[in-house]
Design an enzyme around this catalytic site. Structure first.
Site, PDB file in Angstrom:
ATOM      1  N   ARG A  86      36.284  40.504  40.211  1.00  0.00           N
ATOM      2  CA  ARG A  86      34.884  40.911  40.329  1.00  0.00           C
ATOM      3  C   ARG A  86      34.836  42.396  40.678  1.00  0.00           C
ATOM      4  O   ARG A  86      35.526  42.848  41.596  1.00  0.00           O
ATOM      5  CB  ARG A  86      34.150  40.084  41.391  1.00  0.00           C
ATOM      6  N   HIS A 232      29.121  22.819  41.590  1.00  0.00           N
ATOM      7  CA  HIS A 232      30.146  23.834  41.857  1.00  0.00           C
ATOM      8  C   HIS A 232      30.508  23.719  43.340  1.00  0.00           C
ATOM      9  O   HIS A 232      29.617  23.683  44.182  1.00  0.00           O
ATOM     10  CB  HIS A 232      29.614  25.249  41.619  1.00  0.00           C
TER      11      HIS A 232
END
Length: 365
Positions: A86, A232
């Site tokens: 990221r 998730h």
């Protein structure tokens, strides 16, 4: 990771491996390109745009969709320790707690609408067990629809209601965190405090009705085609961040089952170096970390002190008596002397400590 993998086995997760790089078309399909592209590392290959994955969910959607699915298969629980990247702002980077390349104990559960509450309860119980093992308390937050979101409002409201009911049924105090949900669904965020009382968001449980729509995921209900729901979830969150928090919290005094320095053998004199090496090998061959301090320029007392300062959980002192009895004299990093034990007894106790994952193995040896 071995601890989490053992829990996966108990809880019906299958560990999978997915690629590190995907074509931008996949990220456009998932919605990440529109909402998250500024945080992704992207590049051009043969006039096509590709990006390093910042998360695993689109890959898991492809795996779910690679063949027809039946309601009898659900829930399908996938777990992935794949490397994520990221593009965090340089000013936000901080040691191991905020990095650009990391791993998560990432997981996705594909289930029916009727299975949501049961699966959320399983995730919360999983979380409770892991954090209790580490000796942490935690705070739960329900994060709701943000300003930028995918999907219809009524779908969000239904998802938020189901998470709220699951939290109430879990019986743990929780707080509302309005507008802090992911762009694809509401979530339960879990924070813990480090040694300096700073909060860290590690675990998360997120409900997602959007990705199944975007990937056109379906299963055969026996009567018609239906959409699964995706949960998730991560328990440790970023493994690197959790290691940083654990390191600070334990202050170098790692519990035996997690310790990088479980034991060391100290001979009373050079004539017992060979036996010290034998003991270290026996313990090591049994699956535990063990070294032998054979430094000729250091006295026995100095070696013991060095081992205590280095936070070895257990120190085995060996001399003539121990060599004759095939044993070792056991003491701890806090200088508690437990006395003489045979090597098989020591190995057996180490096995029990690892299985029980006690935070105070040195005291209870």
């Amino acid at each position: 990771m071995n601890f989490i993998k053992a829990e996966y086995w108990e809880r019906g997760f299958q560990e999978v491996i997915t690629p590190n790089i995907y074509n931008s078309k996949l990220w456009e399909m998932s919605g990440h390109w529109q909402h998250y592209s500024e945080h992704m590392f992207s590049f051009e290959v043969e006039k096509e745009r590709f990006a390093l994955k910042p998360m695993n969910c689109p890959g898991h959607c492809l795996m779910f969709d690679h063949r027809p699915r039946s309601w009898r298969e659900l829930p399908i629980r996938m777990a992935d320790f794949g490397v994520l990247h990221r593009n965090e702002l340089s000013g936000a980077l901080s040691g191991l707690t905020r990095v650009r390349r990391f791993q998560q104990d990432d997981g996705h559960i594909f289930c029916t609408q009727d299975q949501i509450k049961e699966e959320i309860r399983g995730c919360l119980n999983f979380l409770k067990k892991v954090y209790a093992t580490f000796g942490y308390s935690f705070t739960l937050f329900l994060s709701t629809r943000p300003d930028k979101y995918l999907g219809e409002v009524h779908v969000w409201e239904d998802a938020e209601k189901q998470l709220e009911e699951s939290l109430d049924a879990f019986g743990w105090p929780w707080k509302l965190n309005p507008g802090d949900g992911a762009f694809y669904g509401p979530k339960i965020d879990i924070t813990i405090m480090d040694a300096l009382k700073r909060p860290h968001q590690c675990a998360t449980i997120q409900l997602d009705f959007q990705l199944p729509e975007r990937f056109n995921l379906q299963y055969d209900s026996g009567e018609e085609k239906k959409r699964p729901v995706i949960i998730h979830r991560a328990i440790l969150g970023s493994v690197e961040r959790m290691i940083a928090i654990l390191t600070e919290s334990y202050g170098g005094k790692w519990p035996f089952w997690l310790s990088p320095r479980q034991s060391i053998v100290v001979p009373v004199g050079p004539q017992f170096d060979e036996y010290a090496q034998t003991v270290a090998k026996q313990v090591h061959d049994a699956g535990f970390l063990c070294e032998a301090d054979l430094d000729l320029g250091t006295t026995m007392n100095k070696k013991i002190r060095n081992a205590q300062l280095a936070q070895y959980n257990f120190i085995f002192v060996v001399g003539e008596k121990e060599k004759t009895n095939h044993s070792a004299n056991v003491r701890t990093r806090d200088n508690k002397v437990h006395g003489e034990y045979s090597i098989p007894d020591i190995i057996n106790k180490f096995s029990v400590m690892t299985q029980e994952k006690s935070l105070h193995s040195e005291e209870n040896f």
